[in-house]
Design a protein around this motif. Structure first.
Motif, mmCIF file in Angstrom:
data_model
loop_
_atom_site.group_PDB
_atom_site.id
_atom_site.type_symbol
_atom_site.label_atom_id
_atom_site.label_comp_id
_atom_site.label_asym_id
_atom_site.label_seq_id
_atom_site.Cartn_x
_atom_site.Cartn_y
_atom_site.Cartn_z
ATOM 1 N N ASP A 113 5.134 20.517 17.155
ATOM 2 C CA ASP A 113 4.468 21.180 18.038
ATOM 3 C C ASP A 113 2.885 21.411 17.789
ATOM 4 O O ASP A 113 1.854 21.176 18.703
ATOM 5 C CB ASP A 113 4.883 22.841 18.164
ATOM 6 N N SER A 114 2.528 21.114 16.727
ATOM 7 C CA SER A 114 1.100 21.199 16.104
ATOM 8 C C SER A 114 1.069 20.360 14.900
ATOM 9 O O SER A 114 2.013 20.346 14.124
ATOM 10 C CB SER A 114 0.693 22.559 15.847
ATOM 11 N N ILE A 115 0.164 19.450 14.820
ATOM 12 C CA ILE A 115 -0.272 18.803 13.589
ATOM 13 C C ILE A 115 -0.360 19.506 12.241
ATOM 14 O O ILE A 115 -0.280 19.272 11.259
ATOM 15 C CB ILE A 115 -1.313 17.774 13.640
ATOM 16 N N PHE A 116 -0.650 20.761 12.629
ATOM 17 C CA PHE A 116 -0.959 21.634 11.354
ATOM 18 C C PHE A 116 0.443 22.072 10.934
ATOM 19 O O PHE A 116 0.231 22.805 9.831
ATOM 20 C CB PHE A 116 -1.893 22.948 11.803
ATOM 21 N N ASP A 117 1.487 21.950 11.347
ATOM 22 C CA ASP A 117 2.781 22.272 10.884
ATOM 23 C C ASP A 117 3.794 20.999 10.404
ATOM 24 O O ASP A 117 4.586 21.010 9.862
ATOM 25 C CB ASP A 117 3.799 22.711 11.932
ATOM 26 N N VAL A 118 2.792 19.859 10.403
ATOM 27 C CA VAL A 118 3.481 18.764 9.963
ATOM 28 C C VAL A 118 3.505 18.643 8.576
ATOM 29 O O VAL A 118 2.877 18.789 7.858
ATOM 30 C CB VAL A 118 2.657 17.437 10.552
ATOM 31 N N GLY A 119 4.851 18.170 7.829
ATOM 32 C CA GLY A 119 5.160 18.091 6.587
ATOM 33 C C GLY A 119 5.431 16.446 6.197
ATOM 34 O O GLY A 119 5.586 15.918 7.047
ATOM 35 N N MET A 120 5.507 16.252 5.081
ATOM 36 C CA MET A 120 5.831 15.004 4.514
ATOM 37 C C MET A 120 7.034 14.197 5.113
ATOM 38 O O MET A 120 7.075 13.018 5.601
ATOM 39 C CB MET A 120 5.964 14.965 2.899
ATOM 40 N N ASP A 121 8.131 15.086 5.302
ATOM 41 C CA ASP A 121 9.372 14.468 5.830
ATOM 42 C C ASP A 121 9.198 14.232 7.271
ATOM 43 O O ASP A 121 10.061 13.652 7.756
ATOM 44 C CB ASP A 121 10.454 15.369 5.466
ATOM 45 N N ASP A 122 7.941 14.567 7.965
ATOM 46 C CA ASP A 122 8.010 14.382 9.555
ATOM 47 C C ASP A 122 7.574 13.081 9.616
ATOM 48 O O ASP A 122 7.464 12.651 10.961
ATOM 49 C CB ASP A 122 7.301 15.724 10.029
ATOM 50 N N VAL A 135 0.833 -1.139 -0.076
ATOM 51 C CA VAL A 135 0.165 0.010 0.081
ATOM 52 C C VAL A 135 0.861 1.201 0.116
ATOM 53 O O VAL A 135 1.756 1.250 0.789
ATOM 54 C CB VAL A 135 -0.740 0.051 1.321
ATOM 55 N N PRO A 136 0.680 2.197 -0.976
ATOM 56 C CA PRO A 136 1.671 3.277 -1.114
ATOM 57 C C PRO A 136 1.570 4.276 0.282
ATOM 58 O O PRO A 136 0.703 5.186 0.216
ATOM 59 C CB PRO A 136 1.243 3.812 -2.575
ATOM 60 N N PHE A 137 2.191 4.281 1.067
ATOM 61 C CA PHE A 137 2.246 4.859 2.389
ATOM 62 C C PHE A 137 2.267 6.587 2.087
ATOM 63 O O PHE A 137 1.376 7.317 2.676
ATOM 64 C CB PHE A 137 3.141 4.527 3.288
ATOM 65 N N HIS A 138 3.066 6.979 1.005
ATOM 66 C CA HIS A 138 3.294 8.465 0.782
ATOM 67 C C HIS A 138 1.783 8.947 0.242
ATOM 68 O O HIS A 138 1.699 10.095 0.553
ATOM 69 C CB HIS A 138 4.505 8.536 -0.390
ATOM 70 N N LEU A 139 1.083 7.849 -0.512
ATOM 71 C CA LEU A 139 -0.119 8.639 -0.873
ATOM 72 C C LEU A 139 -1.208 8.746 0.418
ATOM 73 O O LEU A 139 -1.879 9.977 0.475
ATOM 74 C CB LEU A 139 -1.037 7.609 -1.774
ATOM 75 N N ILE A 140 -1.102 8.107 1.358
ATOM 76 C CA ILE A 140 -1.920 8.078 2.697
ATOM 77 C C ILE A 140 -1.371 9.403 3.061
ATOM 78 O O ILE A 140 -2.264 10.394 3.749
ATOM 79 C CB ILE A 140 -1.811 6.958 3.391
ATOM 80 N N VAL A 141 -0.247 9.678 3.449
ATOM 81 C CA VAL A 141 0.623 10.870 4.165
ATOM 82 C C VAL A 141 -0.080 12.333 3.530
ATOM 83 O O VAL A 141 -0.490 13.104 3.857
ATOM 84 C CB VAL A 141 1.837 10.763 4.255
ATOM 85 N N SER A 142 0.100 12.033 2.319
ATOM 86 C CA SER A 142 -0.308 13.431 1.451
ATOM 87 C C SER A 142 -1.601 13.585 1.562
ATOM 88 O O SER A 142 -2.050 14.871 1.654
ATOM 89 C CB SER A 142 0.222 13.417 -0.079
ATOM 90 N N GLU A 143 -2.384 12.701 1.289
ATOM 91 C CA GLU A 143 -3.950 12.970 1.451
ATOM 92 C C GLU A 143 -4.302 13.336 2.906
ATOM 93 O O GLU A 143 -5.181 14.096 2.860
ATOM 94 C CB GLU A 143 -4.678 11.752 1.195
ATOM 95 N N LEU A 144 -3.801 12.824 3.871
ATOM 96 C CA LEU A 144 -4.136 13.190 5.181
ATOM 97 C C LEU A 144 -3.778 14.598 5.589
ATOM 98 O O LEU A 144 -4.427 15.526 5.996
ATOM 99 C CB LEU A 144 -3.620 12.127 6.295
ATOM 100 N N LEU A 145 -2.525 14.845 5.197
ATOM 101 C CA LEU A 145 -1.927 16.010 5.317
ATOM 102 C C LEU A 145 -2.968 17.130 4.362
ATOM 103 O O LEU A 145 -3.123 18.451 5.050
ATOM 104 C CB LEU A 145 -0.472 16.291 4.865
ATOM 105 N N TRP A 146 -3.319 16.895 3.089
ATOM 106 C CA TRP A 146 -4.144 17.619 2.598
ATOM 107 C C TRP A 146 -5.602 17.862 3.189
ATOM 108 O O TRP A 146 -6.054 19.079 3.394
ATOM 109 C CB TRP A 146 -4.551 16.845 1.408
ATOM 110 N N PHE A 147 -6.193 16.775 3.890
ATOM 111 C CA PHE A 147 -7.467 16.999 4.770
ATOM 112 C C PHE A 147 -7.086 17.937 5.906
ATOM 113 O O PHE A 147 -7.788 18.789 6.191
ATOM 114 C CB PHE A 147 -7.745 15.643 5.385
ATOM 115 N N ILE A 148 -6.017 17.704 6.741
ATOM 116 C CA ILE A 148 -5.530 18.540 7.765
ATOM 117 C C ILE A 148 -5.371 20.220 7.380
ATOM 118 O O ILE A 148 -5.707 20.793 8.174
ATOM 119 C CB ILE A 148 -4.284 17.949 8.265
ATOM 120 N N LYS A 149 -4.942 20.374 6.338
ATOM 121 C CA LYS A 149 -4.574 21.695 5.711
ATOM 122 C C LYS A 149 -5.970 22.314 5.616
ATOM 123 O O LYS A 149 -6.046 23.566 5.450
ATOM 124 C CB LYS A 149 -3.836 21.631 4.679
#
Length: 318
Positions: free
Chosen positions: A291-300, A54-68
């Motif tokens: 400090d905040s999930i709203f500051d999290v990036g792909m590399d984190d 399962v392509p994890f990077h797709l899951i991460v970028s989609e979730l960060l998209w939602f969070i943003k």
């Protein structure tokens, strides 16, 4: 064997053996059951399936998209994530401004018509390039309306204001952990018929704090078991881990409650192949300090020791 993954495999078996044949919005047809629950202990390992990659990077970028709070696929495309392309593309090819070849029922036609598939790929590439490089085009056709990111972060009220549900629930977990109101909903009855490219499948989630651990339960009205549900499990497990870290808690359980749990008829062979495979050890999730999930990036966000079986491809129903 992973207890977490076996729950998913048991669901696949149950639907194949006991499911009812049903028509569906996409005209593909499904085998379906109604009402099912799985529980994933996040201390056991990160619940990303190993019986197929399962392509994890797709899951991460989609979730960060939602969070943003973002609803435009440009962010996803910039991160090489194309999983929402078809819904935005459908909006474009059904508009009056589209002057290209007929794309009616493209999701099914590409499966049976190789000549059409080549035309479709060309049109999709044109669409993706325009979203990435043409601001006006991206604004008009790259935006999916009031989908997850909008409902999580900018819920529209009757008096014209907005509610940041995700920010509010994190604050509530920190300040009133025993509350029974740690809820975020994406199902907005006013927006569903008129302003969403795809009405939310994962409709509502609730957090629960106990013994220093944060757990999350998701209610998902509709679950595409082969393609969608593995993403949903990992995405909400990741969200739980991120919020737990910000709130100074340990991850507890992810509880996944499904309404219509279905296997598309053109995924049956793929599911049977996956069921022949032996699950492997779950990977470990590694999160950098923040400090905040709203500051999290792909590399984190990283995974350690993810060694799955090869991927299994299947068509998406649009």
């Amino acid at each position: 064997m992973s207890k977490s993954e076996q729950q998913y495999l048991n669901l696949c078996n149950k639907v194949l053996l006991e499911g009812s044949e049903r028509d569906d919005r996409t005209n593909t047809g499904t085998i379906s059951i109604f009402g099912h629950q799985m529980r994933f202990d996040l201390q056991e390992g990160f619940p990303l399936l190993t019986t197929k990659k399962v392509p994890f990077h797709l899951i991460v970028s989609e979730l960060l998209w939602f969070i943003k709070g973002d609803t435009n696929i440009r962010f996803l495309l910039e991160n090489n994530n194309h999983i929402w392309n078809e819904w935005a593309f459908k909006k474009w090819v059904e508009s009056e401004s589209y002057q290209g070849p007929d794309m009616t029922d493209f999701g099914n036609r590409i499966l049976v018509d190789e000549e059409f598939k080549e035309v479709y790929i060309k049109e999709m590439n044109t669409f993706v390039d325009a979203v990435l490089h043409d601001d006006a085009f991206a604004k008009k056709y790259g935006d999916l309306g009031s989908v997850y990111g909008s409902q999580w972060r900018q819920w529209k009220t009757s008096n014209g204001q907005t509610i940041d549900q995700l920010k509010d629930v994190i604050h509530a977990i920190k300040t009133n952990p025993s509350s029974r109101r740690h809820i975020v909903t994406a199902w907005n009855p006013e927006d569903v018929p008129s302003n969403m490219a795809l009405p939310p499948c994962h409709t509502m989630f609730q957090f629960y704090v106990s013994d220093g651990k944060l757990s999350c339960q998701l209610y998902q009205r509709s679950g595409d078991i082969f393609l969608g549900v593995p993403f949903n499990i990992a995405s909400y497990a990741l969200l739980t881990c991120l919020i737990a870290k910000e709130c100074g808690l340990q991850p507890g359980e992810f509880v996944h409650t499904l309404g219509d749990a279905h296997i598309y008829k053109n995924h049956i062979d793929q599911v049977k192949l996956q069921l022949e495979r032996e699950p492997k050890a779950l990977p470990k999730l590694i999160l950098r300090d923040f400090d905040s999930i709203f500051d999290v990036g792909m590399d984190d966000i990283q995974l350690d020791h993810y060694e799955p079986h090869p991927p299994i491809k299947a068509p998406i129903a649009v």
